[in-house]
Design an enzyme around this catalytic site. Sequence first.
Site: not given
Ligand code: NAD
Length: 473
Positions: A200, A202, A205-206, A244, A278
């Site tokens: 769903g 973020g 559902v998040g 992360e 990342c």
């Molecule tokens: P994002 O933060 O936009 O989304 C990640 C997840 O969070 C998604 O499932 C999204 O639907 C959910 N989300 C969004 N808003 C939310 C909220 N308000 N509450 C709860 N959940 C919510 O990230 P992205 O664009 O999917 O991924 C890229 C990012 O992830 C980059 O910043 C990257 O550096 C990071 N990343 C970090 C690692 C690590 O291990 N440190 C690994 C891979 C990616």
Amino acid sequence: MQQIDKIYIDGEFATPHGEEMFDLFNPATEQVIGRVRLADEDDANRAVAAARRAFASFSRTSKSERLDLLQSMIRALEAREDDLYEAIVDEYGSPVSRARLMAKYAPVAIGEAAKVLRQYDFTQRINASELVMQPVGVAGIITPWNANALFICNKFATALAAGCTAVIKPSEMSAIQTQIVTEALHEAGLPAGVLNIVTGRGEVVGATISAHPDIAKISFTGSTAVGKTIWRAGADTLKRITLELGGKSPFIVLDDANFAEAVPFALQAGFVNNGQACGAGTRILVPQSRVKEFEALIGTAAGNIRSGDPRDPATVIGPLVSEKQWNRVQRYIRVGIDEGARLLTGGEGRPDGHQSGWFVRPTVFTDVRNDMTIAREEIFGPVLSIITYRDLEEAIAIANDTTYGLQAYVVSADPARAREVAARIDAGRVLINGLAQDLAVPFGGFKQSGIGRELGTLGIEAYLEPKGVMTAV
Ligand code: NAD
């Protein structure tokens, strides 16, 4: 065109209460390749309730019962490797060589959790007392799109190893990969309620999971901005948390480095996963005295990199995941030019020969100062910055002058010298003279790259609560 209209709750595929349909794209063609029906708050609440019910008995299972389940999960995921590989290429735009690796890594990550569980002692003796490591409760797991299957498998396997049940909110953009993983994990025969997967939005559902009183722990991988929102949402119920997050990793080329090796290594570290990684080494720190030599080599090498069709085996960089991501990367390239950085290769627009698809030109800027936007913010695309330094002290100062601290790279002819530099870098992982990774070593970030660690003993302990037991004699 794939229709995904089920979520997974309490051991069953169920129709979501949520009714919103969300399009899934092939980023190489910009075509819609599927539609997923998104879950809502009701679905998230039902999933948490199922996980909570299952926790009562699952938290008391033995190590060998959990190891059997992990083995069964590995077999089920291995059987779906080809499906996962196809989905990773189509839904995410990963070049074929990397997609194969990512498809193989999902069961490998479960195997790593099994190794940790096998050797982990849940009861430790301290003097005449016992320290018992008890499963923390229901885990809320939230994953990004850039390695969705791997993150689901790694996080869930670790939670299960610890004796936790889980509610997973995968990226809505990776629903085809999620469907394959869910089907495989269903085949693995987990007890009902141990695994729940609710795709769903973020902020729907998040957010529900992040604030839910029956979620004891959150494990999140994603952007730093969303990580902070999730931490705030969990504060009221004092959730245990593993974050992360993003990075802006320095790639430090020492003055004794062999550039014939350093340059290809820098490009691999920077362009890994189409630049959407990342831990990508996006700030390349080069000694001022040798920068011309470095520029000549990297300019030529980057200019020869194939950015295009992910199904062409010669492709190194596939398309970015979405139009939004493409626009974001274009904007950063424009900002880099406007702030006075010099384009060595690449730039705005698509690579030659592409009129559509979210393809970008492999881009290397030079004359970058560490206070420029492109050196400070995570771009999440194949855009690298060369920054010069006068001496080692300045190199270390620049490397650490960032709000992030996920990963760093050091290249030197002298590994002992590289290790001395590594000791002074504020990052959760430092790679010396290569890209070798080790899944047994805990992974995570300093500063705003995260909180806590995944993998290894620290990884399982993030799902455990220590309890001291003292018996009067
Ligand atoms: P994002 O933060 O936009 O989304 C990640 C997840 O969070 C998604 O499932 C999204 O639907 C959910 N989300 C969004 N808003 C939310 C909220 N308000 N509450 C709860 N959940 C919510 O990230 P992205 O664009 O999917 O991924 C890229 C990012 O992830 C980059 O910043 C990257 O550096 C990071 N990343 C970090 C690692 C690590 O291990 N440190 C690994 C891979 C990616």
